[in-house]
Design a protein around this motif. Sequence first.
Motif: not given
Length: 278
Positions: A80-86
Motif C-alpha cells: 500500500y505504498s502507493y497511498v503515499a502519492n496523494t
Amino acid sequence: MSKDPFRTRDHVADFDDIVADIVTRSAETRATLPMSADIAYGEGEGERLDLFFPPGARRDLPVHIFIHGGYWRMFSRSDYSYVANTVTEAGAIAVIVDYALMPEFRMAAIVDQIRRAKQWVLDNIVAHGGDPARLSVSGHSAGAHLATFLFEKTPMPSGIGAALLLGGLYDLKPLQTSFLQPLIGITDEEATAFTPMTRWHDPETAATILVGDQETSPFHQQAADFGKRLRAQGHLVRDLRLNDRNHMNSVRDLGISGTQAGDCLMAMIEGNGQPSPP
C-alpha cells in the motif's frame, strides 16, 4: 447458495488484477518518492512503518497515517505504498503502517500495535520534519476498523484532527458467521471488546466515512450506523458514497488524485482537520 457478503472475491470479479495493480503502483512509489523505510516502532513481529516525504524542505509538515486492510490476515505496508502519492501531493508526510496478522496474533495485540505506531509518530515525527499537532489517519476495511482506535475518547485528547474511513468494519459480530470464522476465528470476547460501534471516540476528530456504491449491503449499513454513532458523540461527520466503486477499486483510488477517494483524502489533509468538502 448465496454469496457471502463479506467475501470480497465473490463480489469483485477483477480482484486479482486490482491487487496486482496496487502492488505495481506501490513498487513505483517506493522507487520515486523520497522515503525512510523499515522503521521499527516496536520490537515485535510486523512492528515496522515507512515514511514518504513531499519534495522540498521538511519542517512542520502535516502527517498522515494510513492503515491497510485485508481482514486483519493479509497484505502488508509494502502493498500500500502507493497511498503515499496523494498524501505527499497534499504536502504531508505519509506514514504507512504494518502490523502482525491473524490468526497467529489476536485482535488485542494488533490494536496495541497500531496504538504504539501512533505513539511513535507523536514522539519521533518532528525529527523527520513533521508536526505532531497536524496529524490525521485513514484506513481501508480492517484498516478503517483499526484506525478508529487511534481517536478514541480518553482523558487525553487523541491528537487526531481528522479521520478518513473507507469500506470499514465497525461491528465484528456478523463476521463470526462469515467465511472468516474458520480462518481467523473471531471470539465472542473479541467481538465485544473491539467493535467500534460500542466504543467512545474523541469528538474533536472530524470523520469522513466512505463506501463504494457497489459494496455489499453490510458495508453500507455499517458505514451508516457508525456515522450515526459518531454524530451522537459530537463528531463532525461527512458520509460519501463513491460512484461506480467496489471494495477494491475504491482503495486503489485512494492513491490517485482526480478520483473521488483520492481527492477526498487530499482535501482532508489540506483542510487540516476538517472532513473532506463536497
